[in-house]
Motif scaffolding. Structure first.
Motif, PDB file in Angstrom:
ATOM      1  N   LEU A 204      54.440  96.138  54.123  1.00 24.07           N
ATOM      2  CA  LEU A 204      55.195  95.131  54.740  1.00 24.07           C
ATOM      3  C   LEU A 204      55.538  94.160  53.612  1.00 24.07           C
ATOM      4  N   VAL A 205      54.475  93.760  52.821  1.00 21.10           N
ATOM      5  CA  VAL A 205      54.567  92.927  51.702  1.00 21.10           C
ATOM      6  C   VAL A 205      55.306  93.465  50.568  1.00 21.10           C
ATOM      7  N   GLU A 206      55.137  94.881  50.313  1.00 24.09           N
ATOM      8  CA  GLU A 206      56.043  95.232  49.349  1.00 24.09           C
ATOM      9  C   GLU A 206      57.631  95.377  49.589  1.00 24.09           C
ATOM     10  N   TYR A 207      57.832  95.302  51.036  1.00 21.09           N
ATOM     11  CA  TYR A 207      59.239  95.384  51.348  1.00 21.09           C
ATOM     12  C   TYR A 207      59.698  93.856  51.253  1.00 21.09           C
ATOM     13  N   VAL A 208      58.962  92.921  51.777  1.00 24.84           N
ATOM     14  CA  VAL A 208      59.138  91.433  51.482  1.00 24.84           C
ATOM     15  C   VAL A 208      59.572  91.217  50.111  1.00 24.84           C
ATOM     16  N   ARG A 209      59.011  91.773  49.093  1.00 27.37           N
ATOM     17  CA  ARG A 209      59.271  91.461  47.644  1.00 27.37           C
ATOM     18  C   ARG A 209      60.300  91.951  47.319  1.00 27.37           C
ATOM     19  N   ARG A 210      60.541  93.251  47.648  1.00 29.45           N
ATOM     20  CA  ARG A 210      62.005  93.952  47.503  1.00 29.45           C
ATOM     21  C   ARG A 210      63.083  93.157  48.090  1.00 29.45           C
ATOM     22  N   LEU A 211      63.262  92.913  49.339  1.00 24.17           N
ATOM     23  CA  LEU A 211      64.092  92.317  50.047  1.00 24.17           C
ATOM     24  C   LEU A 211      64.408  90.890  49.372  1.00 24.17           C
ATOM     25  N   ASP A 212      63.297  90.012  48.757  1.00 23.48           N
ATOM     26  CA  ASP A 212      63.513  88.885  48.345  1.00 23.48           C
ATOM     27  C   ASP A 212      64.518  87.833  48.981  1.00 23.48           C
ATOM     28  N   VAL A 213      64.122  87.544  50.393  1.00 24.69           N
ATOM     29  CA  VAL A 213      64.725  86.457  51.090  1.00 24.69           C
ATOM     30  C   VAL A 213      63.700  85.581  51.571  1.00 24.69           C
ATOM     31  N   GLY A 214      63.636  84.083  51.288  1.00 22.19           N
ATOM     32  CA  GLY A 214      62.721  83.266  51.442  1.00 22.19           C
ATOM     33  C   GLY A 214      62.656  82.941  53.029  1.00 22.19           C
ATOM     34  N   ALA A 215      63.550  83.125  53.680  1.00 20.42           N
ATOM     35  CA  ALA A 215      63.608  82.782  55.229  1.00 20.42           C
ATOM     36  C   ALA A 215      62.531  83.765  55.821  1.00 20.42           C
ATOM     37  N   VAL A 216      62.779  84.994  55.360  1.00 21.03           N
ATOM     38  CA  VAL A 216      62.005  86.226  55.825  1.00 21.03           C
ATOM     39  C   VAL A 216      60.311  86.098  55.890  1.00 21.03           C
ATOM     40  N   VAL A 217      59.984  85.687  54.141  1.00 20.31           N
ATOM     41  CA  VAL A 217      58.858  85.195  53.783  1.00 20.31           C
ATOM     42  C   VAL A 217      58.210  84.271  54.957  1.00 20.31           C
ATOM     43  N   ARG A 218      58.845  83.245  55.207  1.00 21.57           N
ATOM     44  CA  ARG A 218      58.351  81.957  55.734  1.00 21.57           C
ATOM     45  C   ARG A 218      58.114  82.470  57.130  1.00 21.57           C
ATOM     46  N   ARG A 219      59.124  83.326  57.891  1.00 19.34           N
ATOM     47  CA  ARG A 219      58.716  83.881  59.158  1.00 19.34           C
ATOM     48  C   ARG A 219      57.841  84.668  59.558  1.00 19.34           C
ATOM     49  N   LEU A 220      57.852  85.512  58.398  1.00 17.16           N
ATOM     50  CA  LEU A 220      56.739  86.902  58.696  1.00 17.16           C
ATOM     51  C   LEU A 220      55.369  86.174  58.372  1.00 17.16           C
ATOM     52  N   GLY A 221      55.040  85.363  57.423  1.00 19.61           N
ATOM     53  CA  GLY A 221      53.993  84.833  57.130  1.00 19.61           C
ATOM     54  C   GLY A 221      53.116  83.960  58.402  1.00 19.61           C
ATOM     55  N   TYR A 222      54.254  83.189  58.820  1.00 20.44           N
ATOM     56  CA  TYR A 222      53.793  82.115  60.131  1.00 20.44           C
ATOM     57  C   TYR A 222      53.431  83.168  61.343  1.00 20.44           C
ATOM     58  N   LEU A 223      54.215  84.219  61.469  1.00 24.53           N
ATOM     59  CA  LEU A 223      53.751  84.793  62.823  1.00 24.53           C
ATOM     60  C   LEU A 223      52.519  85.708  62.404  1.00 24.53           C
ATOM     61  N   LEU A 224      52.472  86.205  61.156  1.00 27.69           N
ATOM     62  CA  LEU A 224      51.335  87.033  61.025  1.00 27.69           C
ATOM     63  C   LEU A 224      49.930  86.218  61.055  1.00 27.69           C
ATOM     64  N   GLU A 225      50.034  84.754  60.684  1.00 23.86           N
ATOM     65  CA  GLU A 225      48.929  84.238  60.916  1.00 23.86           C
ATOM     66  C   GLU A 225      49.011  83.541  62.091  1.00 23.86           C
ATOM     67  N   HIS A 226      49.911  83.471  63.081  1.00 22.44           N
ATOM     68  CA  HIS A 226      49.624  82.772  64.492  1.00 22.44           C
ATOM     69  C   HIS A 226      49.002  84.026  65.064  1.00 22.44           C
ATOM     70  N   TYR A 227      49.570  85.237  64.915  1.00 17.96           N
ATOM     71  CA  TYR A 227      48.987  86.246  65.831  1.00 17.96           C
ATOM     72  C   TYR A 227      47.782  86.726  65.256  1.00 17.96           C
ATOM     73  N   GLY A 228      47.392  86.234  64.176  1.00 19.62           N
ATOM     74  CA  GLY A 228      45.910  86.965  63.527  1.00 19.62           C
ATOM     75  C   GLY A 228      46.185  88.501  63.082  1.00 19.62           C
ATOM     76  N   LEU A 229      47.124  88.678  62.654  1.00 24.35           N
ATOM     77  CA  LEU A 229      47.553  89.751  62.158  1.00 24.35           C
ATOM     78  C   LEU A 229      47.442  90.372  60.582  1.00 24.35           C
ATOM     79  N   GLY A 230      47.489  89.210  59.909  1.00 26.69           N
ATOM     80  CA  GLY A 230      47.219  89.326  58.445  1.00 26.69           C
ATOM     81  C   GLY A 230      46.063  88.833  58.049  1.00 26.69           C
ATOM     82  N   ASP A 231      45.418  89.687  57.026  1.00 26.14           N
ATOM     83  CA  ASP A 231      44.026  89.053  56.426  1.00 26.14           C
ATOM     84  C   ASP A 231      44.432  88.118  55.231  1.00 26.14           C
ATOM     85  N   ALA A 232      43.274  87.449  54.674  1.00 21.79           N
ATOM     86  CA  ALA A 232      43.435  86.257  53.935  1.00 21.79           C
ATOM     87  C   ALA A 232      44.547  86.624  52.834  1.00 21.79           C
ATOM     88  N   ALA A 233      44.118  87.790  52.226  1.00 30.54           N
ATOM     89  CA  ALA A 233      44.964  88.433  50.926  1.00 30.54           C
ATOM     90  C   ALA A 233      46.361  88.538  51.347  1.00 30.54           C
TER      91      ALA A 233
END
Length: 280
Positions: A204-233
């Motif tokens: 997922l992180v690799e794809y985000v880098r390749r897609l390189d769309v800032g809004a996607v980074v923001r929305r994904l990060g918030y959702l992963l954190e909100h749902y407790g799906l992403g580790d700290a790294a």
């Protein structure tokens, strides 16, 4: 072993050219075809190829989907003269020779990431194709560059035919980029939650880098954190991609609600609405 269709199509008169065409299309497992395909198979001129297809339509051998695009009528249907094949195979034909993959709401549905049916077939394609209705199905094409064609896998229509489709990780990112093509940001969140056990976070992180769309980074990060799906790294890796610009969480809704500085977001969807996704 080549097919003998003379008996299978006993209710529909087959001339020698039609028999050649139908046989070759079956051999090629090509139930949806174009006039160009007819010319390649038969060696006929453009005019003669169109005439052959017209006669095949009159005999109930093929169905016209749109000018230049046709469907074989399966012999199992007997006297039926109208048949529309899988809309996903039609989408592949509409893309032509360009790279394509089923995406957005269609990919969400095929990956079983939604609870409501989707009535539009979404296709990401490197060729610009206008929206159109073919065979009773609505097709919406989303233009992508060749560099954005990644995260693609196969979806099998049957034992022999398949189409290209975005994998789960890419499907989520496309939904976050264009929530309107999925039904809104809460529908994307629902799909993310439904597939939480299958998510490949490094991918997922690799794809985000390749897609390189800032809004996607923001929305994904918030959702992963909100749902407790992403580790700290993972979360810090995403935060490292942020710029100072703020984006709306759901671009379909007004620019209102609190600012979340950690993810550079204007949170115009309440946390309670996102929590409701886990209950549904």
């Amino acid at each position: 072993m080549r097919l003998d269709l003379s008996e299978k199509y006993h209710t529909k008169t087959l001339g020698p050219r039609s028999a050649q065409l139908i046989t070759e299309l079956h051999e090629l497992r090509k139930s949806t075809f174009t006039v160009a395909d007819v010319r390649t198979i038969t060696g006929l001129s453009p005019t003669a190829a169109r005439t052959l297809v017209h006669k095949a339509r009159q005999r109930g051998l093929v169905t016209r989907l749109k000018p230049g695009l046709y469907n074989l009528v399966p012999f199992e249907l007997g006297r039926a003269t109208e048949h529309v094949d899988s809309p996903y195979l039609i989408a592949r034909e509409l893309a032509g020779e360009a790279s394509y993959f089923l995406s957005h709401g269609t990919a969400f549905e095929l990956h079983r990431m939604v609870t409501q049916p989707n009535f539009t077939v979404y296709v990401s394609c490197t060729r610009r194709v206008r929206p159109q209705t073919v065979g009773g199905y609505d097709f919406r094409f989303v233009h992508v560059t060749p560099e954005q064609v990644f995260g693609v896998t196969k979806h099998w229509i049957d034992k022999e035919r398949f189409v290209a489709i975005s994998d789960i990780e890419r499907t989520i990112l496309d939904g976050l980029r264009h929530p309107a093509f999925v039904g809104g940001i809460t529908e994307v969140a629902k799909g993310l939650w439904m597939k939480r056990a299958e998510l490949d976070l490094p991918r997922l992180v690799e794809y985000v880098r390749r897609l390189d769309v800032g809004a996607v980074v923001r929305r994904l990060g918030y959702l992963l954190e909100h749902y407790g799906l992403g580790d700290a790294a993972t979360l810090e890796s995403l935060r490292g991609m942020l710029t100072a610009t703020y984006q709306r969480f759901d671009p379909l809704l007004p620019a209102e609600g609190p600012f979340v500085s950690r993810w550079r977001l204007r949170l115009n969807v309440t946390p309670e609405e996102l929590d409701a996704v886990r209950l549904g």
